[in-house]
Design a protein around this motif. Structure first.
Motif, PDB file in Angstrom:
ATOM      1  N   TYR A  17       1.140  -1.076   0.377  1.00 25.04           N
ATOM      2  CA  TYR A  17      -0.403  -0.212   0.183  1.00 25.04           C
ATOM      3  C   TYR A  17       0.679   0.851   0.091  1.00 25.04           C
ATOM      4  O   TYR A  17       0.591   2.246  -0.706  1.00 25.04           O
ATOM      5  N   THR A  21       1.962   4.126  -2.885  1.00 24.16           N
ATOM      6  CA  THR A  21       1.222   5.841  -3.145  1.00 24.16           C
ATOM      7  C   THR A  21       2.331   6.361  -3.527  1.00 24.16           C
ATOM      8  O   THR A  21       1.864   7.727  -3.698  1.00 24.16           O
ATOM      9  N   PHE A  25       1.846   8.467  -6.531  1.00 23.34           N
ATOM     10  CA  PHE A  25       2.400  10.235  -6.878  1.00 23.34           C
ATOM     11  C   PHE A  25       3.261  10.385  -7.629  1.00 23.34           C
ATOM     12  O   PHE A  25       3.333  11.905  -7.870  1.00 23.34           O
ATOM     13  N   PHE A  32       1.570  21.546  -8.219  1.00 21.91           N
ATOM     14  CA  PHE A  32       1.280  21.935  -6.822  1.00 21.91           C
ATOM     15  C   PHE A  32       0.314  22.895  -7.268  1.00 21.91           C
ATOM     16  O   PHE A  32       0.684  24.114  -5.493  1.00 21.91           O
ATOM     17  N   TYR A  34      -2.329  23.280  -6.457  1.00 30.14           N
ATOM     18  CA  TYR A  34      -4.025  23.751  -5.414  1.00 30.14           C
ATOM     19  C   TYR A  34      -3.353  22.271  -4.759  1.00 30.14           C
ATOM     20  O   TYR A  34      -2.952  21.221  -4.919  1.00 30.14           O
ATOM     21  N   ARG A  35      -4.140  22.092  -3.295  1.00 26.45           N
ATOM     22  CA  ARG A  35      -4.115  21.315  -2.333  1.00 26.45           C
ATOM     23  C   ARG A  35      -4.995  19.897  -2.874  1.00 26.45           C
ATOM     24  O   ARG A  35      -3.880  19.201  -2.353  1.00 26.45           O
ATOM     25  N   LEU A  37      -6.989  17.046  -4.808  1.00 29.15           N
ATOM     26  CA  LEU A  37      -6.064  16.414  -6.298  1.00 29.15           C
ATOM     27  C   LEU A  37      -6.490  16.991  -7.382  1.00 29.15           C
ATOM     28  O   LEU A  37      -8.358  16.777  -7.620  1.00 29.15           O
TER      29      LEU A  37
ATOM     30  N   ARG B  53       1.520  21.920   0.451  1.00 27.47           N
ATOM     31  CA  ARG B  53       1.120  20.894  -0.848  1.00 27.47           C
ATOM     32  C   ARG B  53       0.548  20.006  -1.195  1.00 27.47           C
ATOM     33  O   ARG B  53       0.272  19.013  -1.386  1.00 27.47           O
ATOM     34  N   CYS B  54       2.542  19.521  -1.253  1.00 22.16           N
ATOM     35  CA  CYS B  54       2.365  18.216  -1.608  1.00 22.16           C
ATOM     36  C   CYS B  54       1.992  17.238   0.016  1.00 22.16           C
ATOM     37  O   CYS B  54       1.818  16.195  -0.743  1.00 22.16           O
ATOM     38  N   ALA B  56       0.132  17.391   1.722  1.00 25.84           N
ATOM     39  CA  ALA B  56      -1.870  17.709   1.706  1.00 25.84           C
ATOM     40  C   ALA B  56      -2.303  17.072   0.415  1.00 25.84           C
ATOM     41  O   ALA B  56      -3.052  15.204   0.622  1.00 25.84           O
ATOM     42  N   LYS B  57      -1.277  16.460  -0.646  1.00 23.24           N
ATOM     43  CA  LYS B  57      -1.557  16.226  -1.986  1.00 23.24           C
ATOM     44  C   LYS B  57      -1.615  14.261  -1.914  1.00 23.24           C
ATOM     45  O   LYS B  57      -2.173  13.697  -1.782  1.00 23.24           O
ATOM     46  N   TYR B  58      -0.215  13.888  -0.728  1.00 23.15           N
ATOM     47  CA  TYR B  58      -0.006  12.442  -1.167  1.00 23.15           C
ATOM     48  C   TYR B  58      -0.427  12.022  -0.127  1.00 23.15           C
ATOM     49  O   TYR B  58      -0.861  10.725  -0.304  1.00 23.15           O
ATOM     50  N   ASP B  60      -4.163  12.933   1.010  1.00 23.42           N
ATOM     51  CA  ASP B  60      -5.174  12.577   0.113  1.00 23.42           C
ATOM     52  C   ASP B  60      -4.899  10.891  -0.431  1.00 23.42           C
ATOM     53  O   ASP B  60      -5.865  10.447  -0.994  1.00 23.42           O
ATOM     54  N   LEU B  61      -4.239  11.294  -1.556  1.00 22.54           N
ATOM     55  CA  LEU B  61      -3.951  10.068  -2.341  1.00 22.54           C
ATOM     56  C   LEU B  61      -3.639   8.368  -1.995  1.00 22.54           C
ATOM     57  O   LEU B  61      -3.818   7.846  -2.245  1.00 22.54           O
ATOM     58  N   HIS B  62      -3.660   9.026  -0.553  1.00 21.85           N
ATOM     59  CA  HIS B  62      -2.766   7.441   0.063  1.00 21.85           C
ATOM     60  C   HIS B  62      -4.446   7.426   0.523  1.00 21.85           C
ATOM     61  O   HIS B  62      -4.853   6.186   0.800  1.00 21.85           O
ATOM     62  N   GLU B  63      -5.267   8.202   1.326  1.00 21.29           N
ATOM     63  CA  GLU B  63      -6.176   7.667   2.118  1.00 21.29           C
ATOM     64  C   GLU B  63      -7.679   7.482   0.342  1.00 21.29           C
ATOM     65  O   GLU B  63      -8.179   5.989   0.587  1.00 21.29           O
ATOM     66  N   ARG B  64      -7.476   8.045  -1.032  1.00 19.38           N
ATOM     67  CA  ARG B  64      -8.004   6.970  -2.355  1.00 19.38           C
ATOM     68  C   ARG B  64      -7.115   5.615  -2.518  1.00 19.38           C
ATOM     69  O   ARG B  64      -8.437   5.558  -2.843  1.00 19.38           O
ATOM     70  N   LEU B  65      -5.901   6.203  -2.306  1.00 18.74           N
ATOM     71  CA  LEU B  65      -5.886   4.717  -2.764  1.00 18.74           C
ATOM     72  C   LEU B  65      -6.392   3.657  -1.834  1.00 18.74           C
ATOM     73  O   LEU B  65      -6.469   2.148  -1.955  1.00 18.74           O
ATOM     74  N   GLY B  66      -6.354   3.750  -0.684  1.00 18.86           N
ATOM     75  CA  GLY B  66      -6.527   2.756   0.740  1.00 18.86           C
ATOM     76  C   GLY B  66      -8.311   2.728   0.490  1.00 18.86           C
ATOM     77  O   GLY B  66      -7.759   1.183   0.145  1.00 18.86           O
TER      78      GLY B  66
END
Lengths: 202, 88
Positions: A17, A21, A25, A32, A34-35, A37, B53-54, B56-58, B60-66
């Motif tokens: 997992y 990620t 990523f 970057f 925006y905060r 996706l 921002r990175c 926050a995105k990471y 968000d992406l982690h949660e989405r992938l989960g």
């Protein structure tokens, strides 16, 4: 499944997992400004995840199909090597004649090894076979038995067919006529012992 | 193994994996946001904003992938169950 196995599975899953990620990523996030996706990034992440999981399944299926054949091939190589070594040792012992070791049967008996054949492996599996090892061929033949057993039990429940080597084993009795016994004086003269350590002489 | 011990091990594992995720995130965001010309020790305004921002995105992406992984594993289980029912 035992708790240890469950924990190992959980650890593997979480590592996959985390790695997923990281990969997704790297491949999908570039903007970057925006905060959150962006739509493109969301689509990319979904595709990335699906692709990685399906890749993993495909690889696992192929691995499970091909690995037993490779293990069996390794077994056969080790077995033939052991047989050659046993034959060489037998010839050396026969040539040596008088200079035969005390227990020559042990050298050849150790070489008679087990060759487990792996069967009934499922074609596909969603979980990785844990703790699989491919052992390099050991130097001495006595180690081959243990390493082949380790390889045999690599895929959990496998049928082990024991095939013993047909090399002739010599016993000490059959070699009695080869060795001419020399008269040796084995009697030990009895000597009176003085007081032991810590005792005061009376 | 008693349940308390198992729970403790699971909690330790979770902490370990969070640390692993944090390390990966640090590496990724450093690579994405901090250019390798280290003229000064301080972060520039752009770098600081990019890092925020990175992260926050990471996450968000982690949660989405989960969520995606859970969804796919549920689908797989259903397929396996159907296959087992078909053969049985």
């Amino acid at each position: 499944m035992d708790p240890q196995g469950q924990l190992r599975n959980l650890r593997d899953f979480l590592l996959v997992y985390n790695r997923m990620t990281e990969i997704c990523f790297h491949r999908c996030s570039s903007n970057f400004n925006y905060r959150n996706l962006t739509m493109d990034e969301e689509r990319c992440v979904d595709s990335c995840a699906g692709k990685l999981i399906r890749t993993n399944h495909r690889l696992m299926g192929t691995y499970v199909q091909l690995m037993p054949a490779m293990v069996q091939k390794r077994m056969q190589e080790m077995e033939s090597k052991a047989a050659e070594m046993a034959k060489a040792e037998a010839e050396a012992a026969a040539k040596a004649g008088t200079s035969v070791p005390d227990n020559p049967s042990s050298a050849i008996t150790n070489a008679s090894m087990m060759s487990p054949s792996i069967q009934d492996i499922p074609n596909t599996s969603s979980t990785a076979p844990n703790g699989f090892q491919i052992l390099s061929s050991p130097d001495n033949t006595s180690d081959i038995k243990t390493s082949s057993m380790t390889n045999g039990s690599a895929f959990g429940e496998t049928n082990l067919h024991v095939i013993t080597n047909d090399a002739k084993t010599f016993t000490n009795q059959s070699l009695d006529e080869l060795i001419t016994p020399s008269p040796v004086n084995t009697s030990v003269p009895e000597t009176p012992t003085a007081g032991g350590a810590g005792q005061t002489p009376s | 193994m008693d349940p308390m011990k198992a729970q403790q091990l699971a909690a330790e594992l979770e902490v370990e994996m969070m640390a692993d995720m944090y390390n990966r995130m640090t590496n990724a965001c450093h690579r994405k946001c901090v250019p390798p010309h280290y003229k000064e020790a301080e972060l520039s305004k752009g770098e600081a904003v990019c890092l925020d921002r990175c992260v926050a995105k990471y996450l968000d992406l982690h949660e989405r992938l989960g969520r995606k992984l859970t969804e796919l594993s549920v689908q797989d289980e259903e397929v396996m169950r159907k296959a087992a029912a078909g053969t049985g």
